[in-house]
Design an enzyme around this catalytic site. Structure first.
Site, PDB file in Angstrom:
ATOM      1  N   CYS A  75       0.673  -1.009  -0.035  1.00 29.78           N
ATOM      2  CA  CYS A  75       0.169  -0.149  -0.125  1.00 29.78           C
ATOM      3  C   CYS A  75       0.720   1.320  -0.143  1.00 29.78           C
ATOM      4  O   CYS A  75       1.753   1.382   0.771  1.00 29.78           O
ATOM      5  CB  CYS A  75      -0.979  -0.125   1.325  1.00 29.78           C
ATOM      6  SG  CYS A  75      -1.660   1.396   1.590  1.00 29.78           S
ATOM      7  N   CYS A  81      -0.610   5.889   6.915  1.00 27.58           N
ATOM      8  CA  CYS A  81      -1.887   5.424   7.522  1.00 27.58           C
ATOM      9  C   CYS A  81      -1.922   4.834   8.972  1.00 27.58           C
ATOM     10  O   CYS A  81      -1.130   3.992   9.186  1.00 27.58           O
ATOM     11  CB  CYS A  81      -2.581   4.756   6.470  1.00 27.58           C
ATOM     12  SG  CYS A  81      -4.100   4.011   7.030  1.00 27.58           S
ATOM     13  N   CYS A  84      -2.940  -0.045   9.242  1.00 22.72           N
ATOM     14  CA  CYS A  84      -2.204  -1.295   9.171  1.00 22.72           C
ATOM     15  C   CYS A  84      -0.862  -1.114  10.033  1.00 22.72           C
ATOM     16  O   CYS A  84      -0.279   0.183  10.040  1.00 22.72           O
ATOM     17  CB  CYS A  84      -1.778  -1.662   7.772  1.00 22.72           C
ATOM     18  SG  CYS A  84      -3.218  -2.382   6.841  1.00 22.72           S
ATOM     19  N   CYS A 162      -7.844   0.826  -0.301  1.00 21.80           N
ATOM     20  CA  CYS A 162      -7.299   0.108   0.609  1.00 21.80           C
ATOM     21  C   CYS A 162      -7.428  -1.453   0.642  1.00 21.80           C
ATOM     22  O   CYS A 162      -8.281  -2.035   0.210  1.00 21.80           O
ATOM     23  CB  CYS A 162      -8.004   0.403   1.929  1.00 21.80           C
ATOM     24  SG  CYS A 162      -7.708  -0.614   3.304  1.00 21.80           S
ATOM     25  N   GLN A 283     -17.871 -10.856  13.058  1.00 17.88           N
ATOM     26  CA  GLN A 283     -16.534 -10.833  12.466  1.00 17.88           C
ATOM     27  C   GLN A 283     -16.107 -10.163  11.194  1.00 17.88           C
ATOM     28  O   GLN A 283     -16.724 -10.599  10.481  1.00 17.88           O
ATOM     29  CB  GLN A 283     -15.774 -12.192  12.675  1.00 17.88           C
ATOM     30  CG  GLN A 283     -15.987 -12.779  14.027  1.00 17.88           C
ATOM     31  CD  GLN A 283     -14.791 -12.325  15.035  1.00 17.88           C
ATOM     32  OE1 GLN A 283     -14.008 -11.487  14.405  1.00 17.88           O
ATOM     33  NE2 GLN A 283     -14.817 -12.870  16.180  1.00 17.88           N
ATOM     34  N   GLU A 333     -25.881 -12.138  25.650  1.00 17.45           N
ATOM     35  CA  GLU A 333     -25.210 -10.999  24.862  1.00 17.45           C
ATOM     36  C   GLU A 333     -26.040  -9.585  25.551  1.00 17.45           C
ATOM     37  O   GLU A 333     -27.156  -9.764  25.747  1.00 17.45           O
ATOM     38  CB  GLU A 333     -25.623 -11.247  23.329  1.00 17.45           C
ATOM     39  CG  GLU A 333     -25.519  -9.977  22.683  1.00 17.45           C
ATOM     40  CD  GLU A 333     -24.231  -9.079  22.515  1.00 17.45           C
ATOM     41  OE1 GLU A 333     -23.232  -9.888  22.310  1.00 17.45           O
ATOM     42  OE2 GLU A 333     -24.082  -7.990  22.463  1.00 17.45           O
ATOM     43  N   ASP A 381     -16.368 -15.382  24.023  1.00 20.27           N
ATOM     44  CA  ASP A 381     -15.780 -14.542  23.037  1.00 20.27           C
ATOM     45  C   ASP A 381     -15.994 -13.031  23.356  1.00 20.27           C
ATOM     46  O   ASP A 381     -16.705 -12.210  22.952  1.00 20.27           O
ATOM     47  CB  ASP A 381     -16.438 -14.814  21.829  1.00 20.27           C
ATOM     48  CG  ASP A 381     -15.776 -14.083  20.589  1.00 20.27           C
ATOM     49  OD1 ASP A 381     -14.890 -13.522  20.896  1.00 20.27           O
ATOM     50  OD2 ASP A 381     -16.376 -14.199  19.606  1.00 20.27           O
ATOM     51  N   CYS A 408      -9.742 -11.519  21.393  1.00 16.96           N
ATOM     52  CA  CYS A 408      -9.057 -10.587  20.489  1.00 16.96           C
ATOM     53  C   CYS A 408      -7.959  -9.741  21.156  1.00 16.96           C
ATOM     54  O   CYS A 408      -7.510  -8.826  20.482  1.00 16.96           O
ATOM     55  CB  CYS A 408     -10.007  -9.803  19.737  1.00 16.96           C
ATOM     56  SG  CYS A 408     -11.154  -8.889  21.062  1.00 16.96           S
TER      57      CYS A 408
HETATM   58  N1  SAH Z   1     -19.268 -14.388  19.361  1.00 18.92           N
HETATM   59  C1  SAH Z   1     -19.782 -13.334  18.647  1.00 18.92           C
HETATM   60  C2  SAH Z   1     -19.639 -11.884  19.210  1.00 18.92           C
HETATM   61  C3  SAH Z   1     -18.233 -11.619  19.662  1.00 18.92           C
HETATM   62  S1  SAH Z   1     -17.810  -9.825  19.917  1.00 18.92           S
HETATM   63  C4  SAH Z   1     -19.304 -13.544  17.049  1.00 18.92           C
HETATM   64  O1  SAH Z   1     -18.625 -13.902  17.112  1.00 18.92           O
HETATM   65  O2  SAH Z   1     -19.948 -12.898  16.188  1.00 18.92           O
HETATM   66  C5  SAH Z   1     -18.295  -9.569  21.705  1.00 18.92           C
HETATM   67  C6  SAH Z   1     -19.557  -9.403  22.025  1.00 18.92           C
HETATM   68  O3  SAH Z   1     -19.808  -9.234  23.495  1.00 18.92           O
HETATM   69  C7  SAH Z   1     -20.415  -8.481  21.182  1.00 18.92           C
HETATM   70  O4  SAH Z   1     -21.440  -8.786  20.717  1.00 18.92           O
HETATM   71  C8  SAH Z   1     -20.617  -7.273  22.286  1.00 18.92           C
HETATM   72  O5  SAH Z   1     -21.867  -6.421  22.226  1.00 18.92           O
HETATM   73  C9  SAH Z   1     -20.865  -8.492  23.631  1.00 18.92           C
HETATM   74  N2  SAH Z   1     -20.605  -7.717  24.920  1.00 18.92           N
HETATM   75  C10 SAH Z   1     -19.646  -6.815  25.188  1.00 18.92           C
HETATM   76  N3  SAH Z   1     -19.617  -6.736  26.763  1.00 18.92           N
HETATM   77  C11 SAH Z   1     -20.557  -7.620  27.303  1.00 18.92           C
HETATM   78  C12 SAH Z   1     -21.160  -8.123  28.369  1.00 18.92           C
HETATM   79  N4  SAH Z   1     -20.634  -7.608  29.589  1.00 18.92           N
HETATM   80  N5  SAH Z   1     -21.822  -9.103  28.503  1.00 18.92           N
HETATM   81  C13 SAH Z   1     -22.371  -9.630  27.474  1.00 18.92           C
HETATM   82  N6  SAH Z   1     -21.987  -9.218  26.077  1.00 18.92           N
HETATM   83  C14 SAH Z   1     -21.295  -8.506  26.037  1.00 18.92           C
END
Ligand code: SAH
Length: 544
Positions: A75, A81, A84, A162, A283, A333, A381, A408
């Protein structure tokens, strides 16, 4: 120590490490100096631009001895930028760098010495991988341009293209700029609060693209905008207008209006068809998402009689994959719109054994446990800040023997794993997945298990060594085997690894621990090199 450098000094430095932001680090008379865009093994000239009490920052002036990992970035604005951070490295070196960052976090923050981190799962073609592009607008030389911000600033870099974005996102941004320049629609200026056009956000999914244009108020020349976008993005299915009049760097405002097409677009993941609304998380790298989810879902080794809880479930992507393998899946969630999507997605895909709760993981799971709900496995997650201690405490109390932690952020992963280890879980595998090539971001799947408290087979809490009663005459403790392997092979083996090898040699009966409820269910396997090392240790202790 007082800093051996001062601002505006020019120094020569050997780079010996890299930070989690992808910056080179060298020691100048023992003092840490960070140099963005410098690579490990390189000798560089750096101009000192900042001196703090324990470190300095240098601007790269010249690479006097380049690393063989150095590459010409794909790039033209890479060095300006902030999007990245690693495009000046070969892709193989990026993957190795990420593996080291995970290992380092687990050791330093988690206290897991010698932890075995698997090679990072990379991409065959690490370009144009993003399915979501979000670009701000600005004005340069009297014209509206789109771009990305410079590192750690809100200075717009006009990028034109990009190479990690989908073509749809780039084409949509060009189309909106063309429309704005054609009709004299001014870009919003963050400093003065004046102007109209703020952002364009494009999601490019398997079911087509969705483009959202964000302005401070009314949308002029709407039809021309729709036409411009439709001709630039042939697969567009949805065009929305979002109004954000606020002085904020949050992209979307409260009001969204559909100006053309459908309200939501679809994405196929793991054989399921998902509808994704603008507010919900998805994602951004679909190719790697499939690999990431499979590692987590398959890693749990679910059988049809097991129940599972998926914390931080978003629109229910992982939950539905889990539900397919388990007797029952619960998703948790806290974004209401995501939970609405998750329920609709379960229904559309004919998944009748998934149930969703809207609320925080740290409030819902403790409540379910207090009500007597138990789970065989947990998938979690969380966002970058990791899980709350209350959520982890409930994970430990819900009866789960297996956990798939998708993270992450290696730093919060390491912190949380340490807490889970305190509750008796051991790490079985750590596998980073490169969801964000050329950036310093890292996604990791960590599988954990708990050997004791096997609910259906051992009713009292026993130590691993107490369970191991069949060979009382010749046995080393798990700890002795673990230490022997560490000393002679230089890697760590878990209690589960040892138990599996003992079982292989008939030293420990399967009945005695953690027995899967169905015979054909899978235990996470013990890698061959570990089997050999443990067998060697067992020979040493005259157990076999
Ligand atoms: N597993 C899903 C989302 C992962 S991202 C996927 O892979 O698509 C993390 C998610 O956690 C987001 O949707 C966010 O809104 C949610 N989140 C953040 N803090 C939270 C909490 N304290 N309790 C429940 N959900 C939460």
């Amino acid at each position: 120590m007082s800093a051996p450098v001062k601002k505006n000094d020019e120094i020569t430095l050997l780079i010996t490490g890299m930070s989690s932001e992808g910056h080179g680090i060298g020691r100048y008379e023992g003092f840490a100096v960070f140099v963005p865009y410098a690579l490990v093994g390189e000798t560089v000239k750096a101009h000192i631009i900042k001196v703090a009490s324990s470190y300095a920052v240098g601007k790269l002036v010249e690479v006097t001895e380049p690393s063989s990992d150095r590459r010409e970035p794909a790039c033209s604005v890479f060095f300006k930028c902030g999007g990245c951070a690693l495009m000046h490295m070969s892709y193989e070196a990026q993957l190795e760098y990420k593996r080291n960052i995970v290992r380092d976090a687990l050791e330093r923050i988690g206290g897991f010495q010698g932890v075995d981190v698997s090679p990072v799962v990379g991409m065959d073609d690490p370009y144009r991988y993003r399915n979501k592009g979000s670009f701000p607008f600005g004005e340069q030389d009297g014209r509206v341009v789109w771009g990305l911000y410079a590192p750690k600033s809100h200075r717009l870099i006009d990028v034109n293209d990009c190479v990690i974005e989908s073509s749809a996102a780039v084409n949509a941004a060009n189309a909106v700029s063309k429309w704005a320049n054609g009709f004299g629609v001014p870009a919003y200026n963050e400093l003065t609060g004046k102007g109209v056009l703020r952002h364009v956000v494009t999601r490019s999914l398997t079911g087509g693209s969705a483009v959202s244009v964000v302005t401070t108020g009314k949308l002029p020349n709407k039809e021309a905008l729709v036409n411009e976008i439709r001709s630039a993005v042939p697969d567009v299915k949805s065009i929305t207008h979002n109004i954000n009049p606020n002085v904020t760097n949050v992209i979307f405002g409260k009001v969204t209006r559909l100006i053309w097409g459908e309200g939501a677009v679809r994405q196929t993941i793991g054989g399921f068809d998902f509808s994704v609304s603008a507010e919900s998380f998805l994602q951004v790298n679909p190719v790697q998402t499939e690999k990431l989810y499979s590692l987590a879902v398959d890693g749990l080794g679910l059988t049809e009689d097991m129940s599972v809880c998926d914390l931080y479930c978003g629109i229910g992507t992982i939950t539905l994959m889990l539900a397919k393998k388990a007797s029952h899946a619960v998703g948790v969630e806290y974004v209401p719109k995501a939970i609405a999507d998750a329920k609709a997605n379960a229904e559309r895909n004919g998944v009748g054994n998934a149930e969703f709760y809207c609320g925080t993981a740290e409030s819902i799971l403790p409540r379910l446990v207090a009500e007597g709900r138990q789970f065989d496995a947990i998938s979690l997650d969380p966002p970058r800040k990791g899980a709350e201690p209350e959520a982890l405490k409930a994970v430990a109390a819900c009866g789960a023997r297996r956990i798939a932690y998708v993270s992450c952020n290696p730093a919060t992963l390491a912190r949380d794993l340490k807490i889970l280890a305190g509750y008796g879980f051991t790490i079985d595998s750590v596998r980073p997945v490169d969801m964000f090539p050329h950036t310093a971001h890292i996604e990791t799947v960590c599988l954990l298990s708990k050997l004791h408290e096997a609910k259906h087979h051992v009713n009292v809490k026993l130590d691993m060594d107490e369970l191991d009663f069949t060979s009382a005459e010749a046995k080393a403790t798990y700890k002795e085997i673990e230490e022997w392997v560490q000393e002679h092979y230089g890697f760590h083996v878990t209690n589960l690894n040892i138990a599996q090898v003992k079982q292989k040699h008939g030293i420990i009966e399967r009945e005695n621990y953690n027995k899967p409820k169905s015979e054909n269910s899978r235990q996470p396997g013990c890698p061959e090199e570990k089997v050999k090392a443990i067998e060697d240790a067992m020979r040493h202790f005259q157990m076999i």
